[in-house]
Design a protein around this motif. Structure first.
Motif, PDB file in Angstrom:
ATOM      1  N   PRO A 135      -4.634  -0.199   1.670  1.00 47.40           N
ATOM      2  CA  PRO A 135      -4.429  -0.498   0.251  1.00 47.40           C
ATOM      3  C   PRO A 135      -4.546   0.736  -0.658  1.00 47.40           C
ATOM      4  N   THR A 136      -4.812   1.917  -0.076  1.00 52.87           N
ATOM      5  CA  THR A 136      -5.105   3.105  -0.887  1.00 52.87           C
ATOM      6  C   THR A 136      -3.842   3.898  -1.216  1.00 52.87           C
ATOM      7  N   GLN A 162      -4.752   1.473  -5.879  1.00 46.64           N
ATOM      8  CA  GLN A 162      -4.678   0.470  -4.825  1.00 46.64           C
ATOM      9  C   GLN A 162      -3.331  -0.236  -4.886  1.00 46.64           C
ATOM     10  N   GLU A 212      -1.527  -3.856  -3.469  1.00 50.45           N
ATOM     11  CA  GLU A 212      -1.809  -5.176  -2.912  1.00 50.45           C
ATOM     12  C   GLU A 212      -0.500  -5.939  -2.757  1.00 50.45           C
ATOM     13  N   CYS A 231       0.632  -2.664  -7.930  1.00 44.32           N
ATOM     14  CA  CYS A 231       0.041  -1.322  -7.940  1.00 44.32           C
ATOM     15  C   CYS A 231      -0.918  -1.213  -9.112  1.00 44.32           C
TER      16      CYS A 231
END
Length: 111
Positions: free
Chosen positions: A25-26, A40, A42, A50
């Motif tokens: 997720p980074t 992050q 998702e 974002c």
């Protein structure tokens, strides 16, 4: 989705290049003007949410949005949705607090 990417950005006052990496997720990146990006990603129903904070160093010249260079370091939060296949060459419009930009993404390599 893990990998290294390029984003070709265009705003009211110019264009730029953002290089970034996604791992899990980074999100982490930097552009040619020295702006740093952390956040992050998702997966959501409509694409990829974002949640990014970008840091503009004091005195950064020539912001592509046309905004004035900041006198002090600025941390700017930004949320936007990308299509799930954002790296396929399509142009994606992103509304930032400093003005709109268009972005075209390219996946450079896997992680």
């Amino acid at each position: 989705m893990d990998g290294f990417y390029a984003a070709y950005l265009t705003g009211r006052a110019g264009s730029g290049l953002l290089l970034f990496a996604i791992r899990g997720p980074t999100f982490i990146g930097v552009d040619g003007g020295g702006v740093k990006y952390d956040g992050q990603i998702e997966v959501v129903d409509v694409g990829l949410k974002c949640t990014i904070v970008y840091m503009i160093p004091a005195g950064t010249p020539n912001l592509i949005t046309g905004a004035s260079p900041p006198a002090t370091d600025q941390r700017i939060p930004l949320e936007f949705i990308l299509p799930k296949d954002f790296w396929n060459g399509q142009v994606v419009g992103i509304t930032t607090p400093l003005g709109p930009v268009n972005a075209r993404f390219q996946k450079l390599r896997d992680w």
